[in-house]
Write an enzyme that holds these catalytic residues in place. Sequence first.
Site, PDB file in Angstrom:
ATOM      1  N   THR A 194     -14.258  -2.218  -2.072  1.00 21.05           N
ATOM      2  CA  THR A 194     -13.343  -1.204  -1.515  1.00 21.05           C
ATOM      3  C   THR A 194     -12.654  -0.403  -2.622  1.00 21.05           C
ATOM      4  OG1 THR A 194     -11.416  -2.705  -1.386  1.00 21.05           O
ATOM      5  CG2 THR A 194     -12.908  -2.630   0.526  1.00 21.05           C
ATOM      6  N   LEU A 237      -9.920   3.237  -0.528  1.00 21.53           N
ATOM      7  CA  LEU A 237      -9.876   3.259   0.954  1.00 21.53           C
ATOM      8  C   LEU A 237     -10.422   1.933   1.457  1.00 21.53           C
ATOM      9  CD1 LEU A 237     -11.084   6.937   1.475  1.00 21.53           C
ATOM     10  CD2 LEU A 237      -8.737   6.059   1.447  1.00 21.53           C
ATOM     11  N   HIS A 238      -9.550   0.919   1.455  1.00 21.53           N
ATOM     12  CA  HIS A 238     -10.004  -0.450   1.751  1.00 21.53           C
ATOM     13  C   HIS A 238     -10.579  -0.571   3.171  1.00 21.53           C
ATOM     14  CE1 HIS A 238      -8.097  -1.633  -1.972  1.00 21.53           C
ATOM     15  NE2 HIS A 238      -6.911  -1.258  -1.551  1.00 21.53           N
ATOM     16  N   ASP A 239      -9.765  -0.380   4.189  1.00 24.43           N
ATOM     17  CA  ASP A 239     -10.196  -0.665   5.559  1.00 24.43           C
ATOM     18  C   ASP A 239     -11.316   0.246   6.062  1.00 24.43           C
ATOM     19  OD1 ASP A 239      -6.853  -1.629   6.653  1.00 24.43           O
ATOM     20  OD2 ASP A 239      -8.459  -2.798   5.724  1.00 24.43           O
ATOM     21  N   CYS A 241     -13.852   1.025   4.650  1.00 23.39           N
ATOM     22  CA  CYS A 241     -15.140   0.461   4.189  1.00 23.39           C
ATOM     23  C   CYS A 241     -15.762  -0.447   5.245  1.00 23.39           C
ATOM     24  CB  CYS A 241     -14.946  -0.306   2.890  1.00 23.39           C
ATOM     25  SG  CYS A 241     -14.695   0.765   1.461  1.00 23.39           S
TER      26      CYS A 241
END
Length: 316
Positions: A194, A237-239, A241
């Site tokens: 991420t 942009l962690h989530d 992904c």
Amino acid sequence: MSRITIIDTDPGIDDAVAILLALVSPEFDVAGITTVAGNIGIDTVTRNAGRILALAGRGDIPVIPGAAAPLSRKGFDTADIHGSDGLGGVTFPEPVSEPLPGPAWTWIADMLDRHPKGTVDILALGPLTNIAMLVRERPESASRIGRLIAMGGAVHERGNVGPRAEFNIAADPEAADIVFRAGLPLVLVPLDVTRRVRATKADTAFLRESGTPAAKASADLVDAYFQSTGSGESRPLHDPCVMLFAMRPDLFELSPLRLSVDCGFGEDAGALGLSDDGPEVSVAMKVLGAEALALLAERLTRPPPPVPDAPASSRN
Ligand code: RIB
Ligand code: CA
């Protein structure tokens, strides 16, 4: 072909971008959003889920509140990153309907029981408390999950709440350990990938220029992320992904890893370890970051899809 999808989330700036991405992408038939305390308290994350749906014109999708706290420890408070409202102060409408009665894991289990085995996916964007409760209380239902794709952990990457600990796992390590050992069709999307899907100010400008509600809101959310986390040319942009993997798994490379979770109370609480006797989990360890970001931008800037005739909850 769209898949019946449940989003389990603690919105949260990056959760909000991920939810908006799912709502404009034909791969997902979002049947409901279940909320879990994480980035901020359960009442705020539940209200935020309703606000995000209202902005996207999808007030027909139900919101179901889940765990107000981790299974057996105190959670974190990340208002410094996500703001006191959990959405970086970005303007969103109020929810257009009340949440359904919880708890979320009961609603998830009933959804899984109502549909053919393997046809309902869960995209988990926060601590895994609700999923652990589903495994504990309705294991037969949990065994019917099609895909469980969860953002969490750090394998070779440094942590973000401790030297080796990532927020979603560290917020409820006991829940993560239960979920990892449950034999579910799990793909874990850790910081190792991420942090390679990053938005710059130029990206937010491009999103904003497109004029679509999802793109404008996402631009404002990422700009708020820049504000709250200081310097840096870009923000991970962690989530989103999780949705990007569900849409294009070919952009990622999976590795089967035997994982342990540090369930202690030291600085590494929640850290993942590689352990010969740990449960084997499929972990996304590589990503084509630029291509993933381009897919996100392409989808958010598309004209919003028509709202379905029947409310999602009545169709599922
Ligand atoms: O470590 C990143 C994760 O923690 C994301 O889900 C973000 O929303 C925060 O909850
Ligand atoms: Ca999250």
